[in-house]
Write a protein that holds these residues in place. Sequence first.
Motif, short mmCIF file in Angstrom:
data_model
loop_
_atom_site.label_atom_id
_atom_site.label_comp_id
_atom_site.label_asym_id
_atom_site.label_seq_id
_atom_site.Cartn_x
_atom_site.Cartn_y
_atom_site.Cartn_z
N HIS A 182 -65.42 15.14 -33.98
CA HIS A 182 -66.10 13.79 -34.22
C HIS A 182 -67.66 13.71 -34.22
CE1 HIS A 182 -62.26 11.95 -34.89
NE2 HIS A 182 -62.03 12.01 -33.58
N THR A 186 -70.56 13.77 -37.07
CA THR A 186 -71.68 12.71 -37.17
C THR A 186 -73.14 13.25 -37.16
OG1 THR A 186 -70.46 11.20 -35.67
CG2 THR A 186 -72.80 10.77 -36.07
N ASN A 352 -71.20 7.87 -28.20
CA ASN A 352 -70.40 6.58 -28.50
C ASN A 352 -71.52 5.20 -28.65
OD1 ASN A 352 -67.81 7.19 -28.78
ND2 ASN A 352 -67.44 7.76 -26.55
N ARG A 354 -72.80 4.33 -31.83
CA ARG A 354 -73.14 4.37 -33.37
C ARG A 354 -73.61 2.99 -33.54
NH1 ARG A 354 -69.07 8.02 -32.10
NH2 ARG A 354 -68.80 9.83 -33.33
N SER A 400 -72.50 5.16 -40.26
CA SER A 400 -70.99 4.24 -40.64
C SER A 400 -70.22 5.22 -41.77
CB SER A 400 -71.38 3.04 -41.52
OG SER A 400 -72.10 3.31 -42.98
N TRP A 403 -68.43 7.54 -39.19
CA TRP A 403 -67.81 6.80 -38.16
C TRP A 403 -66.53 6.37 -38.81
CZ3 TRP A 403 -69.74 1.32 -36.15
CH2 TRP A 403 -69.09 0.91 -35.01
N GLU A 406 -63.94 9.31 -39.12
CA GLU A 406 -63.62 9.56 -37.90
C GLU A 406 -62.62 8.74 -37.22
OE1 GLU A 406 -67.21 10.37 -35.60
OE2 GLU A 406 -67.97 11.43 -37.00
N SER A 407 -62.67 7.53 -37.67
CA SER A 407 -61.93 6.38 -37.06
C SER A 407 -60.60 6.19 -37.86
CB SER A 407 -62.53 4.96 -37.25
OG SER A 407 -63.84 5.09 -36.52
N ARG A 466 -67.65 -2.55 -33.51
CA ARG A 466 -67.78 -1.64 -32.21
C ARG A 466 -67.04 -2.65 -31.42
NH1 ARG A 466 -69.30 -0.54 -27.19
NH2 ARG A 466 -70.05 1.65 -26.99
#
Length: 517
Positions: A182, A186, A352, A354, A400, A403, A406-407, A466
């Motif tokens: 992750h 990024t 953490n 972002r 983004s 993110w 990775e989410s 978030r």
Amino acid sequence: MSKIESEKNLSSVKVSPAEHTSHGAHKVDLQDADGAAALIAGFNGEITKEMSDKVRWKCDKHMLPLMMILYFVQFTDKTTLGSSSILGIKTDNHLTQAQYNWLGTIFYLAYLIFEWPQNLALQRFPPGKWMACNILVWAVVLCCHAACSSFAGLFVCRMFLGICEGSITAGFLILTSMFYTHSEATQRVGYWFLMNGTAQIFNGFVSFGVYHINPEIIHPWKIYMIITGGITLVVGICFWFFIPDNPMKARFLTTEEKIIAIERLRGESTGIENKTWKKDQFVEALMDWKSWAFAVYAGSNNVANSLTNMTQLIINSFGFTVGQTTLLGCVSGVIEILTIYSSVLVIKRYPNARAYIGACYAIPNILSGALLIGLPWSAKAGLLVAVYLGGVGTPGFVLSLSWCAESTSGHTKKTTTNAMLLIGYCLGNLLSPQMWQSKYAPRYYIPWGIILGTYVVNPLILLTMRYFLNKENKRRDMLFETGQAEIEKYVDEEGREIDATFLDITDRKNLAFRYPL
């Protein structure tokens, strides 16, 4: 396993059956799992930091430079219209302002329409080879621009550019998630995205150079298209031969290193790949609020991206000559490089954060929009600085992209969510060129007002996402702490344990998954 220092000793990495019990273990069919599951099934060795770093370095050395070069080429090619706007393309093709705006819109309309088919193809076919084919086609199309003498010809060329380039960002997100954790992903997204700034500098100097070509020999904008098309062709050929489709096919890794490359992603990735399209994952992506949140953010964030076609004309309208305008365009590239690179350094320090980082970089954007509306037309220097400030907020969109990828786990869900984000990106880009109507010139209060509105909304979207993702992480932690959920075990037909990371399970169904923030 002890620390390994040589490739010869890497042969000690063995795949052996894992001990398991009949209770609490779910039997899975490897054909339905991630493509990497069979390779690492039953692996119970230890991957040391030195081994992981060595494999990561090999991935960086063999992949990252070419990916960065391709992203440089992509942005260069995408913005050829804006760079050519002051080199004679409008007059030579007898374009009205409305037609020029449509050339910006059709690129993203084609990108939008074909984004979903492109993502399906990236899942169904080897992603590296599929992207290479698209690159080669758009290289030829770019060169064909030089043969155009009317709006219709340019319209068709721009349409095909949009179709082909729709594969790149989605494909890059898939490849990056296959090879990096992750936090690493990024940073790598930031590295290849900052090449957009390099492309702006390149465009400025090349535009300045070709501007001095005698138009009686060849029109400057035509030679500009041929130069960029030729570069793209070379990069496309290199991409075909040197970019692997996944870690299992990476020729620069040994078999043992491939296992390490996959194993080091355990719990730090959303899986490698799965060629089977799964309807339930597709539906889950459509029902997931964060998929839509990322899509809305991408759409809002890219309303201002219409400036790629307008910045040269706007700076020229401030009273600068064509030669000065081409060089002043380089400043935006320098700003983009500095802001994205600095954001990469910050996210490395605070992995953490972002949303917070993206929101902070949006503050200069808000100031930019306010100045462009509030300053008098006579304040040329202030207006120019305000235009440059608008480029500081780029890191928000860069963060983004990674993110979102990775989410989301589950390969079909991931490709669907990536497509939704890029569809939002397309909508913002295809609608916004229509704001720049000649009746609003030269102050363009209406477009600047709309852009200022998006500058204010963008950080709010990031912070809201978030908040809710963090809330979901805390809910999952509580479920495990109170015994309402437990870590589930999965085994293949031979009883070898497989980590859930490599089973193509979606983030909603895998309660052990934690959303990066």
